[in-house]
Every structure is written in C-alpha cells, then in structure tokens.
Design an enzyme around this catalytic site. Sequence first.
Site, PDB file in Angstrom:
ATOM      1  N   ASP A 165      23.315  19.461  60.092  1.00 47.08           N
ATOM      2  CA  ASP A 165      23.931  18.785  61.239  1.00 47.08           C
ATOM      3  C   ASP A 165      22.887  18.707  62.347  1.00 47.08           C
ATOM      4  OD1 ASP A 165      25.895  17.930  63.287  1.00 47.08           O
ATOM      5  OD2 ASP A 165      27.385  18.532  61.819  1.00 47.08           O
ATOM      6  N   HIS A 223      20.621  16.148  61.842  1.00 47.54           N
ATOM      7  CA  HIS A 223      21.106  14.968  62.561  1.00 47.54           C
ATOM      8  C   HIS A 223      20.351  14.743  63.868  1.00 47.54           C
ATOM      9  CE1 HIS A 223      25.323  15.053  60.419  1.00 47.54           C
ATOM     10  NE2 HIS A 223      24.306  14.991  59.578  1.00 47.54           N
TER      11      HIS A 223
END
Length: 362
Positions: A179, A202
């Site tokens: 993430d 991310h």
Amino acid sequence: DSTQALTTAWKEACASASPSTILVPKGNFAVGLITLEGPCKSSIGLQLQGTLKAPADPSKIKGLGWINLNKIDLLTIFGGGVFDGQGKSAWVQNDCHKNGPICKTLSMNLRLYAVTNSILRDVTTLDSKNFHVNVIGCKNLTFERFKISAAETSINTDGIHIGRSDGVNIINTEIKTGDDCISLGDGSKNINITNITCGPGHGISVGSLGRYKNEESVVGIYVKNCTITGSQNGVRIKTWPKSEPGEASEMHFQDITMNSVGTPILIDQGYCPYNQCTAEVPSSVKLSKISFKNIKGTSTTKEAVKLVCSKSFPCNGVELADIDLTYSGKGGPATSVCENIKPTIKGKQIPAICSGSAAKAA
C-alpha cells in the site's frame, strides 16, 4: 513466549531515574500484544538485535497495535533487529474490496501514541498484518535508516502512516510494501521525508482527507530526494468527494526520480475506492500552496500528470517546475489531465502541463 519478560524489563527501565537500555539479543522471540507505557523517569532505549515475532493468527491480538508505544519521551529504538508481524496468512482478511463490511481491522506492527523527542533507527518491520507503523499524536520523532518490507500483494500494509503529529522526520529509509509507502493523515504538520526508496507500493500520499468530521488541517509536508520504483502512484494528494470541510497547504515535492510508476504526479479530489461514496458532489477540502519540482523518470500510464481538483474549491497556488516524465506504451506519448486548477509552470514540462484541451475551467 517472551511477552512478560519484555514487559517486566520495560517497567524496570522506565522506573529508573538514570538513562537505561533494554537489550533484546540475537535470536527469535515470540511476543504477543505488548504495550510499553510511559511516562518514564529518564531517557530509555530498546536495543533490538534479534527478531520479535507476532502470533501468526490475527485473532490472538485484540486491538489496533501489536507493539504499542504510549506517552514516552526520549525513546531510542535501534540495533539492527526485526519486528516480524507474520502477516502473510492474515492479508486475505484485510481485503475490504472483497469482504466489504465484514473486513476485519487487523493489528499494526508498531503503534506510536504521544511519543516525543524520540528516534527509531536501524530496525526493520516485516510482514505487518495491517499498517507497519502508525504515528498518532507524536512530536519531534525521527525514523532513520528504517526498513519496511512486505509483499506487493499484501493488503492495507501502509509503511508509515502519520496523523495529528508535528515534526516527524523520515530519512534514509527503504520501504517495500503493498500500500502507500508513507501516508499522511489529517493533522500532519511539519513532516520531512528525505532520501526514501519506495516501491513496490502505492507511493507517497497525503490523505485521504475529508472522510471524517472534525479533521485537522495538514500543513508543511516536504518530500525531497526520493526514488519511487514500480509503484501504482508516485506522489499524490487524495481527498474524498462529498467530503467534510478541511484544508491542506504547504506541500512540496522536489528532486524525485520515478521508475515505471503508475501515475507519477497525482492530485485526486475525487478519491473513491471501491465506489463507496457519492462522487457527484465535489470535495470540500481546500488545497493550496503546492509545488512539484524536478520530478523525472518513466510512467507506466499515459496520464503521467493528473491534477483533478475540486469544482467547489479549485486548487490554489500550485507550481510545477522541471517535470520530465515519459511514457513509452500504447497511444503515447505522455499527457496531463487538469481539472479546476491553473498552475504556474516553470522550466521543462514533459508532458505539457494543463495545455489546450487538458485544461478545464478553474
């Protein structure tokens, strides 16, 4: 199980009137839920040379954190050791996209609350079940030569998430996770992120903002000298549509290299994961005083620069300088998308930023 031994050692060290250090030697130590609580009578160190291992079964830890550090001043964690969250079997339970309302909140490896004037250096957090590190209500806190590692397929494993904290420095740190490498929630103030390698993951994100009532403003985010590789996004600011009111300002991203990154530069004021929101109503979070300078490298999507601001509150005081982002895929070259923004453009601009049909009314 070394839970009690570590807890007892902490209590003794914390009660000491002179500076003290707890040593965890090399080796593997099984540890359950632990809360290391202050205030302590003097400065305190945790020299972690070995590996602390969390229970693999997520139900064994009740609460948000596995290792909880609360209300401590002058803490140093160091030693080259590892916090191993053993999260691999738990990640499927963290998939809110698939599991919806029954999505479980799993434990984070390290949860820091009201920790001040402290440093974590030369340690690793591995395979957390949820966020690796959560920083809430902290002041003057530094992560240096810190390492974060989890599979790209791990879910919700943000590297370091910061909220309602002032003066957090993350330097010379390597983050590989599933993430956001670093995410900055509401109330993040005076955050310096320097010399980070991020990816997979991310990217480095401000937000998401505006989802909850009474969020505090974000001010003073400085991201510099970072390399982002193979991540879904590069640097991004994300706010929810139909949001609560909020503000984020003085956010500066400079000297960043992008290697095969999804959308290297992204402002997304219609952030709506899993379509759980009303996207038609614009965001009420005001974004201002933002700069992107000397950002270079390669994008894996045609829209290398995406600046989608709120119709109700267009972005204000945005500057882009010396942008050089190329895309070599189908339908190239790279383009930019701009909505409700009129940025100041300086120096090189590849792709052309907010030119022609890309610029929608601000």
